[in-house]
Design a protein around this motif. Structure first.
Motif, PDB file in Angstrom:
ATOM      1  N   VAL A 232      40.694  48.574  44.609  1.00  0.00           N
ATOM      2  CA  VAL A 232      39.441  47.825  44.885  1.00  0.00           C
ATOM      3  C   VAL A 232      38.792  47.559  43.372  1.00  0.00           C
ATOM      4  CG1 VAL A 232      37.313  47.442  45.816  1.00  0.00           C
ATOM      5  CG2 VAL A 232      39.159  48.415  47.014  1.00  0.00           C
ATOM      6  N   GLY A 233      38.716  48.795  42.629  1.00  0.00           N
ATOM      7  CA  GLY A 233      37.819  48.418  41.460  1.00  0.00           C
ATOM      8  C   GLY A 233      38.402  47.663  40.531  1.00  0.00           C
ATOM      9  N   SER A 234      39.820  47.831  40.480  1.00  0.00           N
ATOM     10  CA  SER A 234      40.627  46.601  39.410  1.00  0.00           C
ATOM     11  C   SER A 234      40.611  45.329  39.621  1.00  0.00           C
ATOM     12  CB  SER A 234      41.965  46.956  39.250  1.00  0.00           C
ATOM     13  OG  SER A 234      42.647  47.074  40.677  1.00  0.00           O
ATOM     14  N   ILE A 235      40.459  45.115  41.102  1.00  0.00           N
ATOM     15  CA  ILE A 235      40.027  43.532  41.483  1.00  0.00           C
ATOM     16  C   ILE A 235      38.779  43.053  41.101  1.00  0.00           C
ATOM     17  CG2 ILE A 235      40.458  42.165  43.367  1.00  0.00           C
ATOM     18  CD1 ILE A 235      42.568  43.866  44.378  1.00  0.00           C
ATOM     19  N   LEU A 236      37.857  43.842  41.524  1.00  0.00           N
ATOM     20  CA  LEU A 236      36.497  43.765  41.346  1.00  0.00           C
ATOM     21  C   LEU A 236      36.160  43.411  39.622  1.00  0.00           C
ATOM     22  CD1 LEU A 236      34.338  46.214  43.518  1.00  0.00           C
ATOM     23  CD2 LEU A 236      34.660  43.708  44.026  1.00  0.00           C
ATOM     24  N   VAL A 237      36.813  44.180  38.574  1.00  0.00           N
ATOM     25  CA  VAL A 237      36.691  43.804  37.465  1.00  0.00           C
ATOM     26  C   VAL A 237      37.159  42.371  37.128  1.00  0.00           C
ATOM     27  CG1 VAL A 237      37.484  44.137  35.367  1.00  0.00           C
ATOM     28  CG2 VAL A 237      36.897  46.315  36.609  1.00  0.00           C
ATOM     29  N   GLN A 238      38.198  42.088  37.713  1.00  0.00           N
ATOM     30  CA  GLN A 238      38.706  40.746  37.545  1.00  0.00           C
ATOM     31  C   GLN A 238      37.661  39.517  38.126  1.00  0.00           C
ATOM     32  OE1 GLN A 238      43.180  40.523  38.008  1.00  0.00           O
ATOM     33  NE2 GLN A 238      42.554  42.558  38.860  1.00  0.00           N
ATOM     34  N   LEU A 239      37.314  39.886  39.412  1.00  0.00           N
ATOM     35  CA  LEU A 239      36.382  38.853  39.999  1.00  0.00           C
ATOM     36  C   LEU A 239      35.142  38.684  39.404  1.00  0.00           C
ATOM     37  CD1 LEU A 239      37.056  39.680  43.904  1.00  0.00           C
ATOM     38  CD2 LEU A 239      38.016  37.686  42.698  1.00  0.00           C
ATOM     39  N   ALA A 240      34.728  39.924  38.937  1.00  0.00           N
ATOM     40  CA  ALA A 240      33.293  39.858  38.337  1.00  0.00           C
ATOM     41  C   ALA A 240      33.462  38.802  36.804  1.00  0.00           C
ATOM     42  CB  ALA A 240      32.761  41.108  37.951  1.00  0.00           C
ATOM     43  N   LYS A 241      34.448  39.128  36.185  1.00  0.00           N
ATOM     44  CA  LYS A 241      34.768  38.263  34.993  1.00  0.00           C
ATOM     45  C   LYS A 241      35.056  37.029  35.179  1.00  0.00           C
ATOM     46  CE  LYS A 241      34.987  39.482  31.243  1.00  0.00           C
ATOM     47  NZ  LYS A 241      33.722  39.431  30.414  1.00  0.00           N
ATOM     48  N   SER A 242      35.517  36.501  36.247  1.00  0.00           N
ATOM     49  CA  SER A 242      35.814  35.312  36.734  1.00  0.00           C
ATOM     50  C   SER A 242      34.349  34.597  36.991  1.00  0.00           C
ATOM     51  CB  SER A 242      36.680  34.964  37.729  1.00  0.00           C
ATOM     52  OG  SER A 242      36.082  35.301  39.184  1.00  0.00           O
TER      53      SER A 242
ATOM     54  N   HIS B  74      47.366  31.912  42.598  1.00  0.00           N
ATOM     55  CA  HIS B  74      46.821  31.041  41.607  1.00  0.00           C
ATOM     56  C   HIS B  74      46.594  31.584  40.164  1.00  0.00           C
ATOM     57  CE1 HIS B  74      46.703  28.318  44.926  1.00  0.00           C
ATOM     58  NE2 HIS B  74      46.797  27.393  44.016  1.00  0.00           N
ATOM     59  N   GLY B  75      46.624  33.244  40.190  1.00  0.00           N
ATOM     60  CA  GLY B  75      46.736  33.674  39.072  1.00  0.00           C
ATOM     61  C   GLY B  75      45.073  34.277  38.692  1.00  0.00           C
ATOM     62  N   VAL B  76      44.448  34.120  39.555  1.00  0.00           N
ATOM     63  CA  VAL B  76      42.725  34.324  39.202  1.00  0.00           C
ATOM     64  C   VAL B  76      42.559  35.877  39.173  1.00  0.00           C
ATOM     65  CG1 VAL B  76      40.399  34.178  40.106  1.00  0.00           C
ATOM     66  CG2 VAL B  76      41.934  32.344  40.304  1.00  0.00           C
ATOM     67  N   ILE B  77      43.489  36.761  40.311  1.00  0.00           N
ATOM     68  CA  ILE B  77      43.555  38.171  40.202  1.00  0.00           C
ATOM     69  C   ILE B  77      44.994  38.583  40.195  1.00  0.00           C
ATOM     70  CG2 ILE B  77      41.190  38.370  41.323  1.00  0.00           C
ATOM     71  CD1 ILE B  77      42.766  38.802  43.988  1.00  0.00           C
TER      72      ILE B  77
END
Length: 306
Positions: free
Chosen positions: A140-150, A270-273
């Motif tokens: 979960v955390g690794s995806i949250l890092v990416q979503l927060a950056k997005s 779509h490469g967002v995460i």
């Protein structure tokens, strides 16, 4: 104890399909069930663990369109029976795997993707806000890092080893902090600029006690896990007095888990995460996979390969 057994092949009933499983997901909750943790859902043993699989539909129930046979899908399995080479699933739970994703990637997004997407939506992150992600190299955390950056946030990643911190930085984290260092709360405070606006807490226990005071007035604190062995405790009156909004897992249920999974799959396509599949184990080595998770030797998602 976990050990392999051979059972009769299951047949789907009305409204069901059978999936020839190529990938079975493990969640941290599975290890808590085996440990008899008070935060785990109750089960009756013996039980076939696992609630997420990826594979190909190979048989359908009497009322199901047979043209779906051969379709690549990921699906939940009703709470159990996912650690298997064949699994039964409801047609209402099936997600077609986008062409751009592998079955491993899609299966890794079943539980972790929907949780991260739901938490991200509930947090309503704005550009330039400082966000702390605990267990930042986990599923979960690794995806949250990416979503927060997005969302344009400045991300502080909290994890327990150099390898995990390096991984979080590779995913976009601006600052990495090792929670095994005694001064980690001070390091977060010093790195937070005008203060922590959003905290994603998937660890609980003592981590909550140290992290919650760092969230500034008007911030949001999202509790979504108990990897530390127990849920963190926060005084609601104290939070209200500081203007901190407390958000739990119940907040993401309103969106609908199925829709959240669809959203996660679409974002990945779509490469967002991108999900982190850190390690895989043969199905008959599920016990070894659990041991690796329990000893914090894993990064991202751990998968079983029947």
């Amino acid at each position: 104890m976990l050990h392999p057994v051979t059972l009769l092949d299951p047949d789907p009933d009305a409204g069901q399909v059978r999936v020839n499983v190529e990938v079975a997901a493990i969640t941290f909750v599975d290890t808590l069930i085996r440990a008899g943790s008070p935060v785990a859902p109750p089960v009756t043993f013996p039980v076939i663990l696992g609630n997420g699989v990826g594979g190909t539909v190979d048989q359908v129930g009497p009322d199901v369109d047979p043209t779906c046979i051969g379709t690549r899908v990921v699906t939940t399995t009703g709470g159990s029976c996912g650690y298997a080479s064949l699994a039964i699933a409801s047609t209402h739970d099936l997600h077609r795997v986008p062409d751009r994703l592998s079955l491993r990637e899609a299966t890794a997004l079943l539980a972790d993707g929907r949780t991260a997407v739901g938490l991200h939506q509930a947090a309503s992150i704005e550009s330039d806000e400082t966000v702390v992600v605990t267990a930042a190299a986990g599923g979960v955390g690794s995806i949250l890092v990416q979503l927060a950056k997005s969302s344009g946030a400045r991300v502080i990643a909290l994890a327990g080893s150099r390898t995990k911190l390096d991984h979080a930085r590779a995913l976009g984290a601006d600052v990495t902090v090792n929670y095994r260092d005694a001064d980690w709360p001070t390091r977060i405070q010093e790195s937070a600029g005008d203060g922590v606006r959003v905290a994603f807490d998937g660890v609980g226990a003592d981590t909550t006690n140290a992290l919650f005071p760092l969230v500034r007035r008007g911030g949001r604190y999202l509790s979504h896990g108990a990897a530390g062995g127990s849920w963190g405790t926060i005084d609601e009156n104290a939070a209200a007095a500081r203007g901190v909004t407390l958000i739990g897992l119940s907040a993401i249920g309103a969106t609908g888990m199925f829709d959240l999974t669809e959203r996660a799959l679409d974002l990945a396509a779509h490469g967002v995460i991108r999900p982190t599949v850190g390690q895989t184990f043969p199905l008959d080595q599920a016990a070894d996979a659990h041991a690796a998770i329990e000893h914090r030797h894993t990064i991202g998602k751990t998968l079983l390969l029947p």
